[in-house]
Structures are given as structure tokens and as C-alpha cells.
Write an enzyme that holds these catalytic residues in place. Structure first.
Site, PDB file in Angstrom:
ATOM      1  N   ARG A 163       0.321 -11.428  -4.356  1.00 14.65           N
ATOM      2  CA  ARG A 163      -1.236 -12.211  -5.150  1.00 14.65           C
ATOM      3  C   ARG A 163      -1.001 -12.499  -6.606  1.00 14.65           C
ATOM      4  O   ARG A 163      -2.515 -12.014  -7.089  1.00 14.65           O
ATOM      5  CB  ARG A 163      -2.872 -11.118  -4.609  1.00 14.65           C
ATOM      6  N   SER A 237     -11.820 -10.357  -0.728  1.00  9.08           N
ATOM      7  CA  SER A 237     -11.161  -8.860  -1.156  1.00  9.08           C
ATOM      8  C   SER A 237     -10.869  -9.052  -3.029  1.00  9.08           C
ATOM      9  O   SER A 237     -10.845  -9.717  -3.030  1.00  9.08           O
ATOM     10  CB  SER A 237      -9.263  -8.370  -0.826  1.00  9.08           C
ATOM     11  N   GLU A 355      -8.906  -8.815  -7.919  1.00  6.94           N
ATOM     12  CA  GLU A 355      -8.180 -10.032  -7.157  1.00  6.94           C
ATOM     13  C   GLU A 355      -9.113 -11.107  -7.170  1.00  6.94           C
ATOM     14  O   GLU A 355      -8.581 -12.244  -8.023  1.00  6.94           O
ATOM     15  CB  GLU A 355      -7.835  -9.890  -5.805  1.00  6.94           C
TER      16      GLU A 355
HETATM   17  P1  FAD Z   1     -11.182 -20.997  -5.750  1.00  8.02           P
HETATM   18  O1  FAD Z   1     -12.052 -20.315  -5.545  1.00  8.02           O
HETATM   19  O2  FAD Z   1     -11.830 -23.090  -5.546  1.00  8.02           O
HETATM   20  O3  FAD Z   1     -10.336 -21.464  -6.761  1.00  8.02           O
HETATM   21  C1  FAD Z   1      -9.521 -20.043  -6.920  1.00  8.02           C
HETATM   22  C2  FAD Z   1      -8.685 -20.316  -8.541  1.00  8.02           C
HETATM   23  O4  FAD Z   1      -7.739 -21.022  -8.472  1.00  8.02           O
HETATM   24  C3  FAD Z   1      -9.519 -20.503  -9.768  1.00  8.02           C
HETATM   25  O5  FAD Z   1      -9.284 -19.997 -11.378  1.00  8.02           O
HETATM   26  C4  FAD Z   1      -9.425 -21.799  -9.635  1.00  8.02           C
HETATM   27  O6  FAD Z   1      -9.562 -22.150 -10.739  1.00  8.02           O
HETATM   28  C5  FAD Z   1      -7.855 -22.078  -9.808  1.00  8.02           C
HETATM   29  N1  FAD Z   1      -7.857 -23.119  -8.516  1.00  8.02           N
HETATM   30  C6  FAD Z   1      -8.731 -23.657  -7.678  1.00  8.02           C
HETATM   31  N2  FAD Z   1      -8.269 -24.777  -7.255  1.00  8.02           N
HETATM   32  C7  FAD Z   1      -6.919 -25.296  -8.003  1.00  8.02           C
HETATM   33  C8  FAD Z   1      -6.234 -26.582  -8.457  1.00  8.02           C
HETATM   34  N3  FAD Z   1      -6.307 -27.611  -7.534  1.00  8.02           N
HETATM   35  N4  FAD Z   1      -5.122 -26.763  -9.457  1.00  8.02           N
HETATM   36  C9  FAD Z   1      -5.451 -25.301 -10.748  1.00  8.02           C
HETATM   37  N5  FAD Z   1      -6.272 -24.399 -10.039  1.00  8.02           N
HETATM   38  C10 FAD Z   1      -6.864 -24.076  -9.033  1.00  8.02           C
HETATM   39  N6  FAD Z   1      -7.080 -15.461   0.515  1.00  8.02           N
HETATM   40  C11 FAD Z   1      -5.856 -14.483   0.175  1.00  8.02           C
HETATM   41  O7  FAD Z   1      -4.998 -14.269   0.057  1.00  8.02           O
HETATM   42  N7  FAD Z   1      -5.304 -13.904   1.722  1.00  8.02           N
HETATM   43  C12 FAD Z   1      -6.493 -13.971   2.777  1.00  8.02           C
HETATM   44  O8  FAD Z   1      -6.302 -12.245   3.773  1.00  8.02           O
HETATM   45  C13 FAD Z   1      -7.568 -14.389   2.518  1.00  8.02           C
HETATM   46  N8  FAD Z   1      -9.001 -13.928   2.470  1.00  8.02           N
HETATM   47  C14 FAD Z   1     -10.510 -14.620   2.236  1.00  8.02           C
HETATM   48  C15 FAD Z   1     -11.668 -13.915   3.484  1.00  8.02           C
HETATM   49  C16 FAD Z   1     -12.738 -14.582   3.240  1.00  8.02           C
HETATM   50  C17 FAD Z   1     -13.713 -14.098   4.088  1.00  8.02           C
HETATM   51  C18 FAD Z   1     -12.729 -15.306   1.830  1.00  8.02           C
HETATM   52  C19 FAD Z   1     -14.480 -15.324   0.824  1.00  8.02           C
HETATM   53  C20 FAD Z   1     -11.879 -15.189   0.506  1.00  8.02           C
HETATM   54  C21 FAD Z   1     -10.549 -15.323   1.318  1.00  8.02           C
HETATM   55  N9  FAD Z   1      -9.309 -15.055   0.339  1.00  8.02           N
HETATM   56  C22 FAD Z   1      -7.671 -15.038   0.985  1.00  8.02           C
HETATM   57  C23 FAD Z   1      -9.229 -15.620  -0.851  1.00  8.02           C
HETATM   58  C24 FAD Z   1      -8.995 -16.998  -1.504  1.00  8.02           C
HETATM   59  O9  FAD Z   1      -9.960 -17.571   0.375  1.00  8.02           O
HETATM   60  C25 FAD Z   1      -7.839 -17.264  -1.656  1.00  8.02           C
HETATM   61  O10 FAD Z   1      -7.798 -17.104  -2.924  1.00  8.02           O
HETATM   62  C26 FAD Z   1      -8.019 -19.322  -1.256  1.00  8.02           C
HETATM   63  O11 FAD Z   1      -7.075 -19.420  -1.578  1.00  8.02           O
HETATM   64  C27 FAD Z   1      -9.329 -19.752  -2.828  1.00  8.02           C
HETATM   65  O12 FAD Z   1      -9.361 -21.020  -2.171  1.00  8.02           O
HETATM   66  P2  FAD Z   1     -10.267 -21.938  -3.446  1.00  8.02           P
HETATM   67  O13 FAD Z   1      -9.792 -22.825  -2.852  1.00  8.02           O
HETATM   68  O14 FAD Z   1     -11.967 -21.269  -2.558  1.00  8.02           O
HETATM   69  O15 FAD Z   1     -10.400 -21.572  -4.756  1.00  8.02           O
HETATM   70  P1  NAP Z   2      -5.789  -4.237   7.158  1.00  7.40           P
HETATM   71  O1  NAP Z   2      -5.303  -4.369   8.391  1.00  7.40           O
HETATM   72  O2  NAP Z   2      -7.524  -2.985   7.312  1.00  7.40           O
HETATM   73  O3  NAP Z   2      -5.352  -3.301   6.178  1.00  7.40           O
HETATM   74  C1  NAP Z   2      -5.296  -2.730   5.371  1.00  7.40           C
HETATM   75  C2  NAP Z   2      -4.378  -2.789   4.367  1.00  7.40           C
HETATM   76  O4  NAP Z   2      -3.483  -2.853   4.604  1.00  7.40           O
HETATM   77  C3  NAP Z   2      -4.186  -3.900   4.648  1.00  7.40           C
HETATM   78  O5  NAP Z   2      -4.544  -4.923   2.440  1.00  7.40           O
HETATM   79  C4  NAP Z   2      -2.937  -4.754   4.006  1.00  7.40           C
HETATM   80  O6  NAP Z   2      -2.103  -4.830   3.186  1.00  7.40           O
HETATM   81  C5  NAP Z   2      -2.053  -2.733   4.786  1.00  7.40           C
HETATM   82  N1  NAP Z   2      -1.424  -3.101   6.040  1.00  7.40           N
HETATM   83  C6  NAP Z   2      -1.758  -2.740   6.858  1.00  7.40           C
HETATM   84  N2  NAP Z   2      -0.599  -3.351   7.840  1.00  7.40           N
HETATM   85  C7  NAP Z   2       0.019  -3.240   7.250  1.00  7.40           C
HETATM   86  C8  NAP Z   2       2.010  -3.555   7.468  1.00  7.40           C
HETATM   87  N3  NAP Z   2       2.045  -3.789   8.807  1.00  7.40           N
HETATM   88  N4  NAP Z   2       2.629  -3.352   6.248  1.00  7.40           N
HETATM   89  C9  NAP Z   2       2.322  -3.994   5.131  1.00  7.40           C
HETATM   90  N5  NAP Z   2       0.844  -3.923   4.747  1.00  7.40           N
HETATM   91  C10 NAP Z   2       0.232  -4.069   6.097  1.00  7.40           C
HETATM   92  O7  NAP Z   2      -6.368  -4.980   6.316  1.00  7.40           O
HETATM   93  P2  NAP Z   2      -7.338  -6.207   6.154  1.00  7.40           P
HETATM   94  O8  NAP Z   2      -8.795  -6.186   5.140  1.00  7.40           O
HETATM   95  O9  NAP Z   2      -8.220  -6.597   8.516  1.00  7.40           O
HETATM   96  O10 NAP Z   2      -7.080  -7.406   6.309  1.00  7.40           O
HETATM   97  C11 NAP Z   2      -6.061  -8.433   6.947  1.00  7.40           C
HETATM   98  C12 NAP Z   2      -5.319  -8.938   6.590  1.00  7.40           C
HETATM   99  O11 NAP Z   2      -5.992 -10.030   5.796  1.00  7.40           O
HETATM  100  C13 NAP Z   2      -4.378  -8.292   5.574  1.00  7.40           C
HETATM  101  O12 NAP Z   2      -3.135  -8.581   5.206  1.00  7.40           O
HETATM  102  C14 NAP Z   2      -5.277  -8.622   4.356  1.00  7.40           C
HETATM  103  O13 NAP Z   2      -4.087  -8.901   2.766  1.00  7.40           O
HETATM  104  C15 NAP Z   2      -5.604 -10.108   4.493  1.00  7.40           C
HETATM  105  N6  NAP Z   2      -7.117 -10.348   4.045  1.00  7.40           N
HETATM  106  C16 NAP Z   2      -7.019 -10.866   2.785  1.00  7.40           C
HETATM  107  C17 NAP Z   2      -8.585 -10.772   1.566  1.00  7.40           C
HETATM  108  C18 NAP Z   2      -8.211 -11.373   0.410  1.00  7.40           C
HETATM  109  O14 NAP Z   2      -8.914 -11.728   0.083  1.00  7.40           O
HETATM  110  N7  NAP Z   2      -7.220 -11.625  -0.160  1.00  7.40           N
HETATM  111  C19 NAP Z   2      -9.771 -10.915   2.150  1.00  7.40           C
HETATM  112  C20 NAP Z   2      -9.124 -10.474   4.008  1.00  7.40           C
HETATM  113  C21 NAP Z   2      -8.331 -10.514   5.108  1.00  7.40           C
HETATM  114  P3  NAP Z   2      -1.852  -6.393   2.477  1.00  7.40           P
HETATM  115  O15 NAP Z   2      -3.308  -6.814   2.332  1.00  7.40           O
HETATM  116  O16 NAP Z   2      -0.790  -6.485   1.134  1.00  7.40           O
HETATM  117  O17 NAP Z   2      -1.603  -7.531   3.359  1.00  7.40           O
END
Ligand code: FAD
Ligand code: NAP
Length: 359
Positions: A163, A237, A355
Site C-alpha cells: 500500500r 480499509s 491507509e
Molecule cells: P482518490 O481518493 O481520488 O485519491 C487518492 C490519493 O491519490 C490522493 O492523495 C490523491 O491526491 C492522489 N491521486 C489521485 N489521482 C491521482 C493522479 N492521477 N495523480 C496523482 N495523484 C493522484 N484500495 C486497495 O488498495 N484495495 C482494495 O481492495 C480497496 N477496496 C476499497 C473498497 C471500498 C469500498 C473503498 C471505498 C475503497 C477501497 N480501496 C481499496 C481504496 C481506494 O479505492 C483505492 O486506493 C483507489 O485506488 C483510490 O482511487 P481514487 O481515484 O478514488 O483516488
Molecule cells: P479478509 O479476507 O477478511 O482478510 C483479512 C486480512 O488478512 C486481509 O486484509 C489480508 O491482507 C489478510 N489475508 C487474508 N488471507 C490472506 C492470504 N491468503 N495471504 C495473505 N494475506 C491474507 O480481508 P477483507 O477485508 O475481506 O479484504 C479482502 C481483500 O480486499 C484484502 O486483500 C484487502 O486488502 C482488500 N481490501 C482492501 C481495501 C482497502 O481499502 N485497502 C478495502 C477492502 C478490501 P491484505 O490486506 O494484505 O490482502
């Protein structure tokens, strides 16, 4: 057109109602350069906005918000093994995933249904279900706000970590990502290492693995577990999963045998001194020095799951997700996150890191 005093409520998935001093969108590099060359805004702080799904606004933004709406997806190259797809930063992430699936190109299917835009995907090296964008990343082009030139970054330049990327650290706020090129496989190498995917595929009755099936499994799991921002404000998250030493992990495991941890290996990046952490697909006991814990589990153990204070709360299905039930201010959500950090620290001696990007 640059607008003044615009509410950002519709532009962030937390639905926080703050004002942007100035707001505009751009759909080409030319428009962007035009806006930036207007002296009126030269001293203003700039915020690049994609889908607003990884942001918590705690106050009005006194500066210029630039919403990226550059569109376009194209295949730019092909060889025996790969197809290279270049997507403009303003494209919706999930639409890009669907585009690849439709063309039977593998690599992004585990990342289905992540909200937001392509341009933000390298910012935190988006990841889910065992895959991160770095696994399919070739390069990106970004515009330097001060130098006003375009720079190409390959994966090494981006310094991707868990991340993390250079754009969230050393180059924070300096570049506007314009487009990203991905390297997709013609012959899929499926990743179902993440337990929940296999379970869901079984429930779906899938006999033959395909990228379509994996994508659908991920969509099903996500839809059942995560709050839809259209219904309840959230940014996914809120905290990163913490990594701890093997010794600390063992001590906690003795105390909480049900605690789940994942072995990881890490490398120290000389350039930034920052940690780049990758989950081990196949745990190798010799290399394991640190473990990743599920922050959601730690938060739940501290009793926060389903907690609500006014309109700010902790989701009742996934404690890692903080929510806005309607009118919560960004500060209220932020204060809740502080309390959670303190209680996890008190109980487990682990300091959670946010995050979500705080503005
Ligand atoms: P924004 O929120 O608009 O911006 C995020 C940051 O990036 C800000 O600092 C902004 O200034 C910068 N930014 C945006 N666009 C640019 C650009 N073109 N150039 C330079 N900087 C820029 N994230 C995960 O990693 N894994 C997941 O599974 C995941 N699941 C999610 C589920 C839900 C329900 C939600 C609401 C969010 C989740 N996220 C997840 C977080 C998020 O969706 C991601 O991080 C996504 O990439 C953000 O994109 P955005 O366009 O909305 O960015
Ligand atoms: P989950 O399946 O309940 O698992 C909880 C955590 O355990 C996850 O965050 C994941 O870490 C870790 N995990 C589970 N199984 C794993 C494996 N086999 N190997 C390594 N790590 C493992 O998680 P969840 O909340 O439903 O999310 C599912 C996936 O979607 C995850 O990868 C999570 O990161 C992603 N997600 C991200 C966001 C966001 O905003 N960043 C939001 C929703 C979902 P990791 O997070 O490192 O994968």
C-alpha cells in the site's frame, strides 16, 4: 472553468461535506497545462482528485482541486506472452478490469470492484486477494507540477511496497499521474491463493477456472462484506495491516491462539529507507522475519466492530472500515480513528497506521 467554493461531498466516497476554494476538472494534458499556467492559482496548494475513494477531508481545502477526467484505454503492444494496455488516469478502475477480462487478458481480475480511478492505482499500489498492481505494472507517465514536464516511471522507479509507492512518500503531491500501462498475460496464471476466493469458486460451482470466474468470485465476496459507498460513506480499509517481528507474533499467538497472521519477507529500499513488504505466496520458514496481522481483527478484539458515535462509526461486518452514516464531519471520523489507534496500542502494543489520505 474554475469554480469557487464548491462542496466536495459528491467527490469523496466518505461523503464529507467540505468546501474547495477552487475546483476544476481536466480531460486532456492541454487543459491541465492551461489551468496550471494561470498565475491566479500558481501559489495555491493543489489536490489531484480521482474518485475520492481513499481520502478523508477533515477541513475545507484552501487551494485548487483538480479532478482528473482524462479518458482512453488502448492496446499499445503485443508479444508472444503479453498484451500491453495503456489506460488514461481518469478511467474508472473497475471498467479497466472489465475491459481486460472481456479481451481475456489476465492479471487484474483479483482487483475487481476496487473503487476509484486508474491514476490513483499506483499511489498505494492497490492490492486485494493476493495481487497488487505492481504484479501487472509496466510503466506510467506523470506530469511534474513545478517542472511542467512529463516523466516516465517504471516499476522500480515507483518503489512499490505494501500500500505504498514513491508518490505517497518522497514525491507526495509533486506529480499528476496521466496514464498507466499494464502488462497482461495471454495465458493466465491464476492466483487463487487467497482462501476466500477458492471457497467462493466452490460455492459458485465453478469446474473450470477462468479470469471471468475469479473476477465474479471477488465481486461476490466484496459485495457481501464491504459497505457500498453509495449507501454508507467510507473509504475502504482505514488502516494498513501492521507487520510485526516473528518474536512479537509468537508472543501474541501464545496469548491469542485464534489470531491470524501471514508470514512476509521484506527488503529495505536504499533510496527511500522505506520498507517494501510483500506477502509470501508460499511461506518459507527460513526467510520469515516478520508477520502481517489483520488490523481488522485487532480492532474487533478491542470491541470496536459495529461501534457508532453519532454518524461516525466502525462497520459491523468489517472493523477495518470506518463509516459515515450521513452527516459525520471528517474530524469526527478522524477522532474515532485516533481512539482506535490508542486502544489497539494499549491492548496489543501495536501502532496502526492510516491507509486513507488525510486532508
Ligand atoms: P482518490 O481518493 O481520488 O485519491 C487518492 C490519493 O491519490 C490522493 O492523495 C490523491 O491526491 C492522489 N491521486 C489521485 N489521482 C491521482 C493522479 N492521477 N495523480 C496523482 N495523484 C493522484 N484500495 C486497495 O488498495 N484495495 C482494495 O481492495 C480497496 N477496496 C476499497 C473498497 C471500498 C469500498 C473503498 C471505498 C475503497 C477501497 N480501496 C481499496 C481504496 C481506494 O479505492 C483505492 O486506493 C483507489 O485506488 C483510490 O482511487 P481514487 O481515484 O478514488 O483516488
Ligand atoms: P479478509 O479476507 O477478511 O482478510 C483479512 C486480512 O488478512 C486481509 O486484509 C489480508 O491482507 C489478510 N489475508 C487474508 N488471507 C490472506 C492470504 N491468503 N495471504 C495473505 N494475506 C491474507 O480481508 P477483507 O477485508 O475481506 O479484504 C479482502 C481483500 O480486499 C484484502 O486483500 C484487502 O486488502 C482488500 N481490501 C482492501 C481495501 C482497502 O481499502 N485497502 C478495502 C477492502 C478490501 P491484505 O490486506 O494484505 O490482502
Amino acid at each position: 472553468m474554475v469554480e469557487k467554493s464548491i462542496s466536495l461531498k459528491a467527490y469523496n466516497t466518505f461523503s464529507i461535506n467540505v468546501l474547495a476554494q477552487y475546483f476544476t476538472s481536466f480531460d486532456s494534458l492541454g487543459t491541465l497545462i492551461e489551468i496550471l499556467s494561470d498565475n491566479k492559482y500558481s501559489l495555491n496548494e493543489k489536490l489531484i482528485l480521482g474518485g475520492g475513494s481513499n481520502i478523508l477531508f477533515t477541513k475545507n481545502f484552501d487551494g485548487l482541486v483538480l479532478k482528473n477526467e482524462i479518458k482512453g484505454i488502448e492496446i499499445v503492444k503485443e508479444d508472444a506472452e503479453y498484451v500491453y494496455v495503456k489506460a488514461a488516469a481518469g478511467e474508472n478502475w473497475h471498467q479497466l478490469v472489465l475491459y481486460c477480462i472481456d479481451k481475456n487478458l489476465a492479471g487484474l481480475e483479483n482487483l475487481s470492484l476496487i473503487p476509484g480511478c486508474v491514476g490513483a492505482s499506483p499511489m498505494q499500489n492497490i492490492g486485494a486477494y493476493g495481487v497488487e498492481i505492481k504484479d501487472a505494472f509496466l510503466e506510467l507517465e506523470a506530469f511534474h507540477l513545478k517542472e511542467k514536464n512529463i516523466v516516465t516511471f517504471n516499476a522500480t522507479d515507483c518503489q512499490f511496497g505494501y500500500r505504498e509507492s514513491i508518490f505517497k512518500n518522497r514525491f507526495k503531491g509533486q506529480f499528476i499521474i496521466l496514464n498507466v500501462t499494464f502488462r497482461l498475460c495471454k495465458n493466465p496464471n491464476f492466483d487463487t491463493s487467497y482462501g476466500a476466493i477458492n471457497q467462493e469458486l466452490e460455492q459458485m460451482g465453478i469446474q473450470e477456472l477462468s479470469i471471468q470466474a475469479i473476477s465474479q468470485a471477488v465481486i461476490n465476496i466484496r459485495s457481501s462484506k464491504l459497505p457500498d459507498p453509495k449507501q454508507i460513506g467510507n473509504a475502504g480499509s482505514f488502516f494498513k495491516n501492521p507487520t510485526i517481528s516473528a518474536a512479537k507474533y509468537q508472543a501474541l499467538k501464545d496469548k491469542y491462539p485464534e489470531m491470524v497472521g501471514y508470514p512476509i519477507h521484506y527488503s529495505l529500499s536504499k533510496a527511500t529507507n522505506s520498507l517494501s513488504v510483500t506477502s509470501l505466496k508460499e511461506p518459507d520458514a527460513c526467510k520469515v522475519e516478520t508477520f502481517k496481522l489483520a488490523a481488522g481483527w485487532l480492532i474487533e478484539k478491542c470491541g470496536w466492530k459495529g461501534f457508532r458515535d453519532g454518524d461516525a462509526g466502525v462497520h459491523n461486518k468489517q472493523a477495518l472500515v470506518l463509516v459515515n452514516y450521513g452527516q459525520a464531519s471528517g474530524n469526527k471520523v478522524y477522532t474515532l480513528s485516533q481512539k482506535i489507534i490508542l486502544s489497539v496500542q494499549e491492548k496489543f502494543n501495536i501502532i496502526l497506521e492510516r491507509e486513507v489520505n488525510i486532508f
